[in-house]
Design a protein around this motif. Structure first.
Motif, PDB file in Angstrom:
ATOM      1  N   LYS A 258       0.834  -1.208   0.000  1.00 43.83           N
ATOM      2  CA  LYS A 258       0.000   0.000   0.000  1.00 43.83           C
ATOM      3  C   LYS A 258       0.862   1.247   0.000  1.00 43.83           C
ATOM      4  O   LYS A 258       0.580   2.227  -0.718  1.00 43.83           O
ATOM      5  N   ALA A 259       1.930   1.225   0.805  1.00 46.94           N
ATOM      6  CA  ALA A 259       2.781   2.406   0.933  1.00 46.94           C
ATOM      7  C   ALA A 259       3.483   2.753  -0.371  1.00 46.94           C
ATOM      8  O   ALA A 259       3.777   3.918  -0.624  1.00 46.94           O
ATOM      9  N   ARG A 260       3.760   1.753  -1.190  1.00 51.16           N
ATOM     10  CA  ARG A 260       4.471   2.033  -2.447  1.00 51.16           C
ATOM     11  C   ARG A 260       3.541   2.295  -3.609  1.00 51.16           C
ATOM     12  O   ARG A 260       3.815   3.159  -4.452  1.00 51.16           O
ATOM     13  N   PHE A 261       2.460   1.546  -3.718  1.00 47.99           N
ATOM     14  CA  PHE A 261       1.680   1.571  -4.949  1.00 47.99           C
ATOM     15  C   PHE A 261       0.410   2.413  -4.871  1.00 47.99           C
ATOM     16  O   PHE A 261      -0.306   2.533  -5.867  1.00 47.99           O
ATOM     17  N   ASN A 262       0.130   2.998  -3.715  1.00 40.73           N
ATOM     18  CA  ASN A 262      -0.961   3.962  -3.641  1.00 40.73           C
ATOM     19  C   ASN A 262      -0.714   5.097  -4.638  1.00 40.73           C
ATOM     20  O   ASN A 262       0.414   5.560  -4.809  1.00 40.73           O
ATOM     21  N   ASN A 263      -1.783   5.515  -5.321  1.00 45.20           N
ATOM     22  CA  ASN A 263      -1.672   6.586  -6.326  1.00 45.20           C
ATOM     23  C   ASN A 263      -0.675   6.221  -7.422  1.00 45.20           C
ATOM     24  O   ASN A 263      -0.011   7.083  -7.998  1.00 45.20           O
ATOM     25  N   ALA A 264      -0.567   4.920  -7.711  1.00 43.30           N
ATOM     26  CA  ALA A 264       0.383   4.399  -8.708  1.00 43.30           C
ATOM     27  C   ALA A 264       1.815   4.824  -8.392  1.00 43.30           C
ATOM     28  O   ALA A 264       2.642   4.990  -9.286  1.00 43.30           O
ATOM     29  N   GLY A 265       2.097   4.993  -7.094  1.00 46.50           N
ATOM     30  CA  GLY A 265       3.446   5.360  -6.686  1.00 46.50           C
ATOM     31  C   GLY A 265       3.811   6.802  -6.955  1.00 46.50           C
ATOM     32  O   GLY A 265       4.970   7.189  -6.797  1.00 46.50           O
ATOM     33  N   GLN A 266       2.836   7.608  -7.329  1.00 46.09           N
ATOM     34  CA  GLN A 266       3.104   9.005  -7.707  1.00 46.09           C
ATOM     35  C   GLN A 266       2.887   9.922  -6.516  1.00 46.09           C
ATOM     36  O   GLN A 266       1.924  10.684  -6.449  1.00 46.09           O
ATOM     37  N   SER A 267       3.801   9.839  -5.578  1.00 45.35           N
ATOM     38  CA  SER A 267       3.705  10.655  -4.370  1.00 45.35           C
ATOM     39  C   SER A 267       5.102  10.876  -3.832  1.00 45.35           C
ATOM     40  O   SER A 267       5.903   9.951  -3.771  1.00 45.35           O
ATOM     41  N   CYS A 268       5.356  12.114  -3.405  1.00 48.42           N
ATOM     42  CA  CYS A 268       6.659  12.411  -2.819  1.00 48.42           C
ATOM     43  C   CYS A 268       6.868  11.628  -1.537  1.00 48.42           C
ATOM     44  O   CYS A 268       8.003  11.299  -1.168  1.00 48.42           O
ATOM     45  N   VAL A 269       5.790  11.302  -0.857  1.00 53.00           N
ATOM     46  CA  VAL A 269       5.896  10.681   0.460  1.00 53.00           C
ATOM     47  C   VAL A 269       5.585   9.183   0.427  1.00 53.00           C
ATOM     48  O   VAL A 269       5.446   8.552   1.464  1.00 53.00           O
TER      49      VAL A 269
END
Length: 463
Positions: A258-269
């Motif tokens: 979940k931490a990596r692939f949320n929002n297709a991984g498009q997150s600074c955090v």
């Protein structure tokens, strides 16, 4: 011929809508209106501002479905994730409606013979340069505390979410906030750098905040420095997700997906570098890869979809370069690694093992669904690997001992630490980074005060 901004549906690659970009004169007129609105808003009572923020919370929920569809259409995240942006923004608005009076209260200072205090007063019109990956939440995370503090917002949003950006301006007016208090600029991509620099120099702009790339942050920070204006920068991240040898591996691996692939991984955090103690590395990797491969990738408007496309084709190409270079440097591809065939900008959930400093997936920010796994020899080696980055946004540590997790965290530089939890932002806690992840803080008391003039009052002889 006028410049035109065309938004693209990342799920199909097809155009959505065209917007005529503004001229320099139109931008100047908009700044005039926004400056006047901000000045008037700063003279409003705190009670009136707080009431408006409470109404904004209600509108965010009332228009949740409408905005979720726009977000999904323009940048491709699944509808449920898009709707989550609106709810999180509403919760944040409620927090400031409930707490702004306390956070902005005068601070009395005891000095013999003097009536002294510190007040937090509005700065004026804040230029907000915002990214596309959380089209509503990123804006609201900045705007809600700034508005509660008595400021106005001049919004320069990303061109690929122009429809959402324009709708946000209307959302505030639907909540009964004054016209032009949040003003969305429509600027063609080639004109953006020059326009931003001119705006920062403009006396009508009091300060600037940017969430985005390091390159954009360096330009904005430099311009703000030349103009001697306050700036807040929330930049890139390559967060470490550290799994120690006493961790609950099943729980860590499930949350890592979940931490990596949320929002297709498009997150600074997003967690990007998974640093795992050798004693649990095999089990963690097996579970993590299985979880990544089980993700349902597809049309973001479908309820069953867990991961949508990347937002743009150039982002997909950049991710492919990072993966290819890392594999050529010795990384092992355990899952994915390629763009999916067909229309749109879809990419496979990807896992690269044997990652290490010197590889693109370890050294650079990977803005997409690729995870880098590095095996640590021991606790000290995990600390070394976690610190081996130019970034310093957040950190997640997994261990059976909270005390051990805190002790390890104190040896790793970051703006936030999460023990046995994935990184998240919460209105009650400051959010921001260190090193090349930027400076300044959003949210909580720190966020509302970032764009307030901390003013000292010293009154002698007052009775």
């Amino acid at each position: 011929m006028k410049n035109v901004i065309t938004t693209i549906d990342p799920a199909s690659g097809q155009p959505l809508q065209a917007y005529e970009a503004w001229t320099a004169q139109q931008v100047d007129q908009a700044v005039d209106r926004a400056h006047a609105a901000a000045a008037a808003w700063g003279r409003e009572t705190l009670a009136a501002r707080v009431a408006a923020i409470a109404r904004l919370a209600r509108q965010l929920r009332a228009q949740k479905d409408r905005f979720a569809r726009m977000i999904t259409a323009e940048m491709g995240k699944p509808l449920a994730e898009a709707a989550g942006e609106l709810e999180k923004s509403a919760v944040t608005a409620e927090y400031y409606a409930d707490n702004a009076a306390r956070l902005l209260a005068d601070e009395k200072v005891a000095i013999d013979g003097v009536d002294a205090w510190v007040s937090h007063e509005p700065m004026g019109l804040i230029l907000a340069v915002m990214p596309w990956n959380f089209p509503v939440w990123q804006v609201m995370r900045c705007a809600i505390p700034a508005l509660a503090g008595g400021n106005g917002i001049l919004l320069k949003h990303s061109p690929n979410v122009t429809g959402t950006a324009i709708a946000l301006q209307g959302l505030l007016q639907d909540a009964g906030l004054p016209a032009h208090l949040l003003t969305t600029l429509v600027v063609a991509e080639p004109e953006v750098p020059g326009t931003i620099e001119r705006l920062i120099e403009d006396d009508r702009i009091a300060a600037v905040t940017l969430t985005g790339s390091n390159r954009a942050g360096a330009a904005v920070g430099a311009a703000a420095g030349r103009a001697a204006k306050k700036s807040v920068l929330e930049l890139g991240g390559s967060d470490a997700f550290v799994v120690l040898d006493d961790a609950d591996v099943a729980a860590a691996a499930a949350m890592a997906v979940k931490a990596r692939f949320n929002n297709a991984g498009q997150s600074c955090v997003c967690a990007k570098r998974f640093i795992v103690h050798w004693a649990v590395a095999d089990e963690f990797t097996q579970r993590f890869v299985a979880g990544a491969q089980a993700l349902v990738v597809g049309d973001p408007s479908h309820a069953a979809t867990q991961m949508g496309p990347l937002a743009r084709g150039d982002l997909r190409d950049a991710l492919q370069r990072q993966i290819d270079q890392s594999v050529a440097a010795g990384g092992r591809l355990l899952a994915g690694g390629h763009a999916l065939p067909g229309a749109g900008f879809f990419f496979e959930p990807t896992v690269v093992a044997d990652a290490r400093p010197g590889m693109a997936v370890f050294d650079e920010e990977t803005f997409g669904p690729v995870a880098a796994i590095a095996v640590a020899r021991d606790e000290d080696d995990a600390v070394r690997l976690a610190n081996a980055t130019a970034f310093g946004l957040s950190l997640s540590i997994w261990t059976a001992s909270a005390e051990r997790g805190i002790r390890v965290a104190r040896s790793i530089t970051s703006g936030a630490v999460f023990i046995n939890a994935m990184t998240a932002s919460d209105a009650r806690l400051p959010f921001g980074g260190t090193k090349k992840s930027g400076y300044g803080r959003e949210l909580a008391g720190a966020g509302i005060r970032e764009f307030c003039n901390m003013r000292t009052y010293w009154v002698a002889g007052r009775r």
